[in-house]
Design a protein around this motif. Structure first.
Motif, PDB file in Angstrom:
ATOM      1  N   THR A 113      -5.750  -0.890   5.767  1.00 51.19           N
ATOM      2  CA  THR A 113      -5.923   0.541   5.595  1.00 51.19           C
ATOM      3  C   THR A 113      -4.634   1.256   5.957  1.00 51.19           C
ATOM      4  N   TYR A 136      -3.681   0.276  -3.033  1.00 52.82           N
ATOM      5  CA  TYR A 136      -3.453  -1.024  -2.402  1.00 52.82           C
ATOM      6  C   TYR A 136      -3.254  -2.105  -3.452  1.00 52.82           C
ATOM      7  N   ASP A 166      -4.205  -5.673  -4.821  1.00 53.14           N
ATOM      8  CA  ASP A 166      -5.540  -6.277  -4.821  1.00 53.14           C
ATOM      9  C   ASP A 166      -5.759  -7.238  -3.657  1.00 53.14           C
ATOM     10  N   LYS A 173      -7.005  -5.310  -0.498  1.00 55.10           N
ATOM     11  CA  LYS A 173      -8.100  -4.340  -0.588  1.00 55.10           C
ATOM     12  C   LYS A 173      -9.275  -4.784   0.276  1.00 55.10           C
ATOM     13  N   GLY A 174      -9.809  -3.837   1.039  1.00 52.26           N
ATOM     14  CA  GLY A 174     -10.930  -4.134   1.910  1.00 52.26           C
ATOM     15  C   GLY A 174     -10.536  -4.695   3.260  1.00 52.26           C
ATOM     16  N   ALA A 182       0.849  -1.196   0.000  1.00 48.05           N
ATOM     17  CA  ALA A 182       0.000   0.000   0.000  1.00 48.05           C
ATOM     18  C   ALA A 182       0.879   1.239   0.000  1.00 48.05           C
TER      19      ALA A 182
END
Length: 116
Positions: free
Chosen positions: A69, A60, A62, A65-66, A49
């Protein structure tokens, strides 16, 4: 010259969370794009990231991701990586970077181990 010191790694069960921190020395911290990379055993270092100098742009890989952070606090010369829903494949040494992978600065790394 920028010196980076990471902390916050450790051993966690799958599904758990960790928060990595990276504190930088130097007055020009706020001018750098900051990033997190990781290197698993037997693999090349990979991008995880990055965050722009203002914090307004984040990118980010893949696979995180989600779940992950990235954030920064320029007043504290710090960048963070909040990692949730951790998976065994997230196990790696995580490195903080300032200024990009090609010619930037690196921390010493912090180990993250996720058990299944």
């Amino acid at each position: 010259q920028v010196q980076l010191v990471e902390s916050g790694g450790g051993l966690v069960q799958a599904g758990g969370s960790l928060r990595l921190s990276c504190v930088a020395s130097g007055r020009t911290f706020s001018s750098y794009t900051m990033g997190w990379f990781r290197q698993a055993p037997g693999k090349e270092r990979e991008f995880v990231a990055r965050i722009s100098w203002s914090g307004g742009i984040t990118v980010y890989v893949d696979s995180v991701k989600g779940r992950f952070t990235i954030s920064r606090d320029n007043a504290k010369n710090a960048v963070y990586l909040q990692m949730n829903s951790l998976k065994p494949e997230d196990t790696a040494v995580y490195y903080c970077n300032a200024g990009g992978a090609a010619s930037g600065y690196w921390g010493q790394g912090t180990q993250v181990t996720v058990s299944s």
